[in-house]
Design a protein around this motif. Structure first.
Motif, mmCIF file in Angstrom:
data_model
loop_
_atom_site.group_PDB
_atom_site.id
_atom_site.type_symbol
_atom_site.label_atom_id
_atom_site.label_comp_id
_atom_site.label_asym_id
_atom_site.label_seq_id
_atom_site.Cartn_x
_atom_site.Cartn_y
_atom_site.Cartn_z
ATOM 1 N N GLN A 69 3.136 5.802 -3.015
ATOM 2 C CA GLN A 69 4.343 6.486 -3.498
ATOM 3 C C GLN A 69 4.328 6.595 -5.027
ATOM 4 O O GLN A 69 4.641 7.652 -5.589
ATOM 5 C CB GLN A 69 5.591 5.747 -3.037
ATOM 6 C CG GLN A 69 6.879 6.402 -3.458
ATOM 7 C CD GLN A 69 8.103 5.635 -2.983
ATOM 8 O OE1 GLN A 69 8.053 4.433 -2.722
ATOM 9 N NE2 GLN A 69 9.209 6.342 -2.870
ATOM 10 N N ALA A 70 3.936 5.520 -5.713
ATOM 11 C CA ALA A 70 3.886 5.552 -7.175
ATOM 12 C C ALA A 70 2.832 6.545 -7.658
ATOM 13 O O ALA A 70 3.069 7.305 -8.606
ATOM 14 C CB ALA A 70 3.595 4.145 -7.722
ATOM 15 N N LEU A 71 1.672 6.552 -7.019
ATOM 16 C CA LEU A 71 0.633 7.519 -7.377
ATOM 17 C C LEU A 71 1.134 8.942 -7.166
ATOM 18 O O LEU A 71 0.976 9.799 -8.043
ATOM 19 C CB LEU A 71 -0.627 7.277 -6.537
ATOM 20 C CG LEU A 71 -1.493 6.080 -6.938
ATOM 21 C CD1 LEU A 71 -2.473 5.738 -5.818
ATOM 22 C CD2 LEU A 71 -2.232 6.376 -8.234
ATOM 23 N N ALA A 72 1.738 9.207 -6.022
ATOM 24 C CA ALA A 72 2.219 10.559 -5.712
ATOM 25 C C ALA A 72 3.268 11.023 -6.727
ATOM 26 O O ALA A 72 3.244 12.179 -7.170
ATOM 27 C CB ALA A 72 2.781 10.610 -4.297
ATOM 28 N N LYS A 73 4.153 10.136 -7.106
ATOM 29 C CA LYS A 73 5.221 10.510 -8.045
ATOM 30 C C LYS A 73 4.642 10.903 -9.396
ATOM 31 O O LYS A 73 5.000 11.946 -9.964
ATOM 32 C CB LYS A 73 6.192 9.339 -8.206
ATOM 33 C CG LYS A 73 7.343 9.623 -9.140
ATOM 34 C CD LYS A 73 8.285 8.440 -9.199
ATOM 35 C CE LYS A 73 9.471 8.733 -10.083
ATOM 36 N NZ LYS A 73 10.406 7.598 -10.124
ATOM 37 N N GLN A 74 3.743 10.092 -9.940
ATOM 38 C CA GLN A 74 3.187 10.394 -11.251
ATOM 39 C C GLN A 74 2.265 11.605 -11.207
ATOM 40 O O GLN A 74 2.236 12.411 -12.140
ATOM 41 C CB GLN A 74 2.469 9.167 -11.825
ATOM 42 C CG GLN A 74 3.386 7.981 -12.045
ATOM 43 C CD GLN A 74 4.675 8.323 -12.777
ATOM 44 O OE1 GLN A 74 4.698 9.110 -13.729
ATOM 45 N NE2 GLN A 74 5.786 7.747 -12.324
ATOM 46 N N ARG A 75 1.515 11.755 -10.119
ATOM 47 C CA ARG A 75 0.681 12.955 -9.969
ATOM 48 C C ARG A 75 1.545 14.213 -9.914
ATOM 49 O O ARG A 75 1.176 15.255 -10.461
ATOM 50 C CB ARG A 75 -0.163 12.854 -8.702
ATOM 51 C CG ARG A 75 -1.283 11.845 -8.797
ATOM 52 C CD ARG A 75 -1.965 11.751 -7.460
ATOM 53 N NE ARG A 75 -3.028 10.773 -7.445
ATOM 54 C CZ ARG A 75 -3.310 10.025 -6.399
ATOM 55 N NH1 ARG A 75 -2.613 10.141 -5.274
ATOM 56 N NH2 ARG A 75 -4.311 9.176 -6.451
ATOM 57 N N ILE A 79 -4.314 3.202 -12.713
ATOM 58 C CA ILE A 79 -4.338 4.654 -12.449
ATOM 59 C C ILE A 79 -2.916 5.209 -12.488
ATOM 60 O O ILE A 79 -2.675 6.281 -13.048
ATOM 61 C CB ILE A 79 -5.030 4.967 -11.105
ATOM 62 C CG1 ILE A 79 -6.526 4.636 -11.191
ATOM 63 C CG2 ILE A 79 -4.834 6.437 -10.717
ATOM 64 C CD1 ILE A 79 -7.246 4.688 -9.847
ATOM 65 N N VAL A 80 -1.960 4.486 -11.913
ATOM 66 C CA VAL A 80 -0.562 4.924 -11.970
ATOM 67 C C VAL A 80 -0.104 5.007 -13.425
ATOM 68 O O VAL A 80 0.482 6.012 -13.850
ATOM 69 C CB VAL A 80 0.358 3.967 -11.166
ATOM 70 C CG1 VAL A 80 1.833 4.287 -11.413
ATOM 71 C CG2 VAL A 80 0.043 4.012 -9.681
ATOM 72 N N ALA A 81 -0.398 3.956 -14.204
ATOM 73 C CA ALA A 81 0.040 3.925 -15.601
ATOM 74 C C ALA A 81 -0.618 5.030 -16.419
ATOM 75 O O ALA A 81 0.048 5.707 -17.216
ATOM 76 C CB ALA A 81 -0.268 2.553 -16.209
ATOM 77 N N ARG A 95 0.832 -1.207 0.000
ATOM 78 C CA ARG A 95 0.000 0.000 0.000
ATOM 79 C C ARG A 95 0.867 1.258 0.000
ATOM 80 O O ARG A 95 0.564 2.224 -0.698
ATOM 81 C CB ARG A 95 -0.961 -0.008 1.174
ATOM 82 C CG ARG A 95 -2.035 -1.083 1.018
ATOM 83 C CD ARG A 95 -2.887 -1.201 2.272
ATOM 84 N NE ARG A 95 -3.749 -2.354 2.215
ATOM 85 C CZ ARG A 95 -5.035 -2.341 1.879
ATOM 86 N NH1 ARG A 95 -5.611 -1.190 1.562
ATOM 87 N NH2 ARG A 95 -5.744 -3.443 1.853
ATOM 88 N N ALA A 96 1.945 1.243 0.754
ATOM 89 C CA ALA A 96 2.869 2.383 0.748
ATOM 90 C C ALA A 96 3.497 2.549 -0.631
ATOM 91 O O ALA A 96 3.652 3.674 -1.118
ATOM 92 C CB ALA A 96 3.941 2.202 1.819
#
Length: 181
Positions: free
Chosen positions: A22-28, A156-158, A17-18
């Motif tokens: 982290q991946a979501l935050a980076k791409q956002r 969503i990350v992609a 989950r972390a």
């Protein structure tokens, strides 16, 4: 506040989950960074052969992420049947890719932040990332395909990363600014 009082805070997240957060935050961050210092008019501007603009891409990613939030919570009933959509429906969805005259970049970014916070809360609190739902009907979806909540989050990350790249090209064409390099 005394030392015996506690504060309410988000639960501490570790492991997978972390990593997802982290991946979501980076791409956002990369997507939002392309909009730095732009005026509303610049955020509306098309600089390539496509219909895309920085503000519209942020608006689109927000809309798509909102749809996937519904899917994670309710399954395919939260999303349209894309195979039944008319040309008029598709034209309305195309507005997601444009920053309309009555919209502002600040407003679109604020809405994106709100939707991102909702997704992040789901990452922290949904009890089961393995929960699976049938995908909504769509011409690009294999009949009978299912995704887990985890698969949705990876998507969503992609999608965010893909559109951050689009936004970076548009921004560089606009004024030479780059997200990296």
């Amino acid at each position: 506040m005394t030392t015996s009082e506690s504060t309410t805070s988000a639960p501490i997240v570790t492991g997978e989950r972390a990593d997802l957060l982290q991946a979501l935050a980076k791409q956002r961050h990369f997507l939002g960074f392309t909009a730095r210092d732009l005026t509303d008019d610049q955020a509306r501007q098309r600089t390539t052969a496509s219909e895309l603009c920085v503000g519209g891409l942020i608006k689109h990613v927000t809309s798509v992420e909102r749809g996937w939030i519904g899917f994670m919570l309710e399954g395919p009933s939260a999303m349209p049947d894309f195979t039944a959509m008319t040309e008029e429906d598709w034209a309305a969805r195309a507005a997601d890719f444009r920053l309309l005259p009555e919209e502002t970049l600040a407003g679109v970014l604020a809405e994106y932040e709100k939707v991102a916070a909702e997704t992040d809360e789901l990452v922290r609190t949904l009890p089961d990332l393995d929960r699976r739902w049938p995908l909504p009907k769509a011409p690009w979806t294999e009949p009978g395909a299912e995704w887990s909540v985890r698969s949705v989050l990876i998507h969503i990350v992609a999608e965010t990363a893909q559109h951050a790249g689009h936004a970076d090209i548009i921004r560089e064409s606009l004024d030479g600014a780059k997200s990296m390099g």
